[in-house]
Design a protein around this motif. Sequence first.
Motif, PDB file in Angstrom:
ATOM      1  N   PHE A  95      30.950  17.564  62.059  1.00  0.00           N
ATOM      2  CA  PHE A  95      31.764  18.677  61.562  1.00  0.00           C
ATOM      3  C   PHE A  95      32.895  18.156  60.688  1.00  0.00           C
ATOM      4  CE2 PHE A  95      30.439  20.824  65.715  1.00  0.00           C
ATOM      5  CZ  PHE A  95      29.353  21.425  65.130  1.00  0.00           C
ATOM      6  N   ASP A  96      32.602  17.168  59.855  1.00  0.00           N
ATOM      7  CA  ASP A  96      33.641  16.554  59.036  1.00  0.00           C
ATOM      8  C   ASP A  96      34.199  17.494  57.966  1.00  0.00           C
ATOM      9  OD1 ASP A  96      31.318  16.541  57.571  1.00  0.00           O
ATOM     10  OD2 ASP A  96      31.352  14.394  57.139  1.00  0.00           O
ATOM     11  N   PHE A  97      33.621  18.661  57.813  1.00  0.00           N
ATOM     12  CA  PHE A  97      34.134  19.657  56.883  1.00  0.00           C
ATOM     13  C   PHE A  97      35.214  20.523  57.517  1.00  0.00           C
ATOM     14  CE2 PHE A  97      30.358  21.155  59.017  1.00  0.00           C
ATOM     15  CZ  PHE A  97      30.746  22.391  59.537  1.00  0.00           C
ATOM     16  N   LEU A  98      35.419  20.388  58.830  1.00  0.00           N
ATOM     17  CA  LEU A  98      36.443  21.165  59.537  1.00  0.00           C
ATOM     18  C   LEU A  98      37.787  20.445  59.485  1.00  0.00           C
ATOM     19  CD1 LEU A  98      34.408  22.298  62.662  1.00  0.00           C
ATOM     20  CD2 LEU A  98      35.014  23.662  60.674  1.00  0.00           C
ATOM     21  N   PRO A  99      38.869  21.172  59.684  1.00  0.00           N
ATOM     22  CA  PRO A  99      40.200  20.552  59.610  1.00  0.00           C
ATOM     23  C   PRO A  99      40.576  19.800  60.897  1.00  0.00           C
ATOM     24  CG  PRO A  99      40.417  22.896  60.059  1.00  0.00           C
ATOM     25  CD  PRO A  99      38.947  22.631  59.839  1.00  0.00           C
ATOM     26  N   GLY A 100      41.488  18.851  60.758  1.00  0.00           N
ATOM     27  CA  GLY A 100      42.107  18.155  61.893  1.00  0.00           C
ATOM     28  C   GLY A 100      41.126  17.410  62.769  1.00  0.00           C
ATOM     29  N   ILE A 101      41.410  17.456  64.085  1.00  0.00           N
ATOM     30  CA  ILE A 101      40.594  16.695  65.031  1.00  0.00           C
ATOM     31  C   ILE A 101      39.167  17.234  65.140  1.00  0.00           C
ATOM     32  CG2 ILE A 101      42.599  15.960  66.364  1.00  0.00           C
ATOM     33  CD1 ILE A 101      41.747  17.975  68.515  1.00  0.00           C
ATOM     34  N   LEU A 102      38.946  18.480  64.742  1.00  0.00           N
ATOM     35  CA  LEU A 102      37.594  19.035  64.788  1.00  0.00           C
ATOM     36  C   LEU A 102      36.640  18.290  63.851  1.00  0.00           C
ATOM     37  CD1 LEU A 102      38.340  22.864  64.879  1.00  0.00           C
ATOM     38  CD2 LEU A 102      37.719  21.369  66.780  1.00  0.00           C
ATOM     39  N   SER A 103      37.191  17.614  62.847  1.00  0.00           N
ATOM     40  CA  SER A 103      36.344  16.877  61.911  1.00  0.00           C
ATOM     41  C   SER A 103      35.706  15.642  62.550  1.00  0.00           C
ATOM     42  CB  SER A 103      37.147  16.463  60.675  1.00  0.00           C
ATOM     43  OG  SER A 103      38.146  15.527  61.030  1.00  0.00           O
ATOM     44  N   ASN A 104      36.158  15.276  63.745  1.00  0.00           N
ATOM     45  CA  ASN A 104      35.588  14.120  64.455  1.00  0.00           C
ATOM     46  C   ASN A 104      34.504  14.514  65.457  1.00  0.00           C
ATOM     47  OD1 ASN A 104      37.356  12.397  63.128  1.00  0.00           O
ATOM     48  ND2 ASN A 104      38.939  12.702  64.671  1.00  0.00           N
ATOM     49  N   ALA A 105      34.188  15.807  65.517  1.00  0.00           N
ATOM     50  CA  ALA A 105      33.208  16.305  66.479  1.00  0.00           C
ATOM     51  C   ALA A 105      31.859  16.505  65.798  1.00  0.00           C
ATOM     52  CB  ALA A 105      33.702  17.617  67.082  1.00  0.00           C
ATOM     53  N   GLY A 106      30.846  16.697  66.632  1.00  0.00           N
ATOM     54  CA  GLY A 106      29.523  16.960  66.096  1.00  0.00           C
ATOM     55  C   GLY A 106      28.565  17.394  67.177  1.00  0.00           C
ATOM     56  N   ILE A 107      27.376  17.756  66.754  1.00  0.00           N
ATOM     57  CA  ILE A 107      26.326  18.142  67.690  1.00  0.00           C
ATOM     58  C   ILE A 107      24.997  17.566  67.221  1.00  0.00           C
ATOM     59  CG2 ILE A 107      27.393  20.289  68.491  1.00  0.00           C
ATOM     60  CD1 ILE A 107      25.492  21.778  66.570  1.00  0.00           C
ATOM     61  N   GLN A 108      24.112  17.393  68.173  1.00  0.00           N
ATOM     62  CA  GLN A 108      22.736  17.005  67.897  1.00  0.00           C
ATOM     63  C   GLN A 108      21.857  17.896  68.757  1.00  0.00           C
ATOM     64  OE1 GLN A 108      23.240  12.701  68.934  1.00  0.00           O
ATOM     65  NE2 GLN A 108      21.668  12.487  67.368  1.00  0.00           N
ATOM     66  N   ALA A 109      20.714  18.245  68.252  1.00  0.00           N
ATOM     67  CA  ALA A 109      19.772  19.039  69.036  1.00  0.00           C
ATOM     68  C   ALA A 109      18.363  18.706  68.570  1.00  0.00           C
ATOM     69  CB  ALA A 109      20.048  20.527  68.867  1.00  0.00           C
ATOM     70  N   ASN A 110      17.455  18.680  69.512  1.00  0.00           N
ATOM     71  CA  ASN A 110      16.050  18.561  69.146  1.00  0.00           C
ATOM     72  C   ASN A 110      15.206  19.306  70.157  1.00  0.00           C
ATOM     73  OD1 ASN A 110      14.969  16.787  71.258  1.00  0.00           O
ATOM     74  ND2 ASN A 110      16.236  15.212  70.334  1.00  0.00           N
ATOM     75  N   TYR A 111      14.073  19.745  69.684  1.00  0.00           N
ATOM     76  CA  TYR A 111      13.115  20.480  70.511  1.00  0.00           C
ATOM     77  C   TYR A 111      11.735  19.904  70.211  1.00  0.00           C
ATOM     78  CZ  TYR A 111       9.877  24.175  71.852  1.00  0.00           C
ATOM     79  OH  TYR A 111       8.835  24.865  72.402  1.00  0.00           O
ATOM     80  N   THR A 112      10.956  19.708  71.258  1.00  0.00           N
ATOM     81  CA  THR A 112       9.607  19.187  71.087  1.00  0.00           C
ATOM     82  C   THR A 112       8.617  20.140  71.737  1.00  0.00           C
ATOM     83  OG1 THR A 112      10.428  16.919  71.148  1.00  0.00           O
ATOM     84  CG2 THR A 112       8.075  17.227  71.511  1.00  0.00           C
ATOM     85  N   PHE A 113       7.590  20.473  70.995  1.00  0.00           N
ATOM     86  CA  PHE A 113       6.500  21.297  71.511  1.00  0.00           C
ATOM     87  C   PHE A 113       5.218  20.483  71.391  1.00  0.00           C
ATOM     88  CE2 PHE A 113       2.949  24.211  70.566  1.00  0.00           C
ATOM     89  CZ  PHE A 113       2.889  24.859  71.793  1.00  0.00           C
ATOM     90  N   VAL A 114       4.497  20.362  72.502  1.00  0.00           N
ATOM     91  CA  VAL A 114       3.250  19.602  72.522  1.00  0.00           C
ATOM     92  C   VAL A 114       2.148  20.518  73.036  1.00  0.00           C
ATOM     93  CG1 VAL A 114       2.027  17.646  73.536  1.00  0.00           C
ATOM     94  CG2 VAL A 114       4.439  17.424  72.962  1.00  0.00           C
ATOM     95  N   THR A 115       1.064  20.533  72.327  1.00  0.00           N
ATOM     96  CA  THR A 115      -0.088  21.290  72.792  1.00  0.00           C
ATOM     97  C   THR A 115      -1.331  20.420  72.638  1.00  0.00           C
ATOM     98  OG1 THR A 115      -1.324  23.363  72.599  1.00  0.00           O
ATOM     99  CG2 THR A 115      -0.528  22.374  70.551  1.00  0.00           C
ATOM    100  N   GLY A 116      -2.271  20.650  73.468  1.00  0.00           N
ATOM    101  CA  GLY A 116      -3.511  19.888  73.414  1.00  0.00           C
ATOM    102  C   GLY A 116      -4.385  20.280  74.584  1.00  0.00           C
ATOM    103  N   GLN A 117      -5.582  19.805  74.558  1.00  0.00           N
ATOM    104  CA  GLN A 117      -6.482  20.106  75.657  1.00  0.00           C
ATOM    105  C   GLN A 117      -7.435  18.947  75.893  1.00  0.00           C
ATOM    106  OE1 GLN A 117      -8.244  23.698  74.167  1.00  0.00           O
ATOM    107  NE2 GLN A 117     -10.050  22.634  73.413  1.00  0.00           N
ATOM    108  N   ASP A 118      -7.899  18.877  77.124  1.00  0.00           N
ATOM    109  CA  ASP A 118      -8.891  17.888  77.520  1.00  0.00           C
ATOM    110  C   ASP A 118     -10.219  18.624  77.618  1.00  0.00           C
ATOM    111  OD1 ASP A 118     -10.511  16.048  78.742  1.00  0.00           O
ATOM    112  OD2 ASP A 118      -9.082  15.514  80.310  1.00  0.00           O
ATOM    113  N   ASP A 119     -11.068  18.464  76.622  1.00  0.00           N
ATOM    114  CA  ASP A 119     -12.331  19.203  76.567  1.00  0.00           C
ATOM    115  C   ASP A 119     -13.238  18.907  77.761  1.00  0.00           C
ATOM    116  OD1 ASP A 119     -11.606  20.477  74.236  1.00  0.00           O
ATOM    117  OD2 ASP A 119     -12.451  18.897  72.973  1.00  0.00           O
ATOM    118  N   GLU A 120     -13.134  17.725  78.326  1.00  0.00           N
ATOM    119  CA  GLU A 120     -13.954  17.385  79.480  1.00  0.00           C
ATOM    120  C   GLU A 120     -13.451  18.063  80.749  1.00  0.00           C
ATOM    121  OE1 GLU A 120     -14.429  13.175  79.851  1.00  0.00           O
ATOM    122  OE2 GLU A 120     -14.940  12.948  77.729  1.00  0.00           O
ATOM    123  N   ALA A 121     -12.187  18.458  80.768  1.00  0.00           N
ATOM    124  CA  ALA A 121     -11.624  19.094  81.961  1.00  0.00           C
ATOM    125  C   ALA A 121     -12.262  20.448  82.222  1.00  0.00           C
ATOM    126  CB  ALA A 121     -10.124  19.248  81.806  1.00  0.00           C
TER     127      ALA A 121
END
Length: 151
Positions: free
Chosen positions: A3-29
Amino acid sequence: MYFDFLPGILSNAGIQANYTFVTGQDDEATASPQTLPLAVTPGNGLEGFTPHSYNLIAFYEDDRFSARVSWNWRDQFLVKRSGGAGIAEHFEAYGQLDLGLGYTISDNTKVTLDVSNLLDENTIKFADVRERVILNEYTGRRVLLGVRTTF
């Protein structure tokens, strides 16, 4: 994202986020469905793969102080299609909160505090349905206090 575009001490903050979706199948199952009485067929999902998982991290860092808090979550997933007694085993959905703090005392010395599993969550493994718990594991809250010094 900083958040380096924010003023003061807020410019030293930040966030990270990720999401993972996995799909698949075992045809032999699907060719060999579960035939044990009162057992639910585990379907044809892949063993060990979580369909949904995500991480959310908030952080702050300046010349002397740093802080990081993270939430990590993993959806319920199939562990083994044919576990003990031939019944499918699953891990229940699990979330964990971690915290890290650091303070620079001098150019050569920094003190850190890291806490894993802050909320003291447990993991649960079950056979076939949630009511058949086969493992309830508490790893506990782990705290690490450290001092880093360079000479």
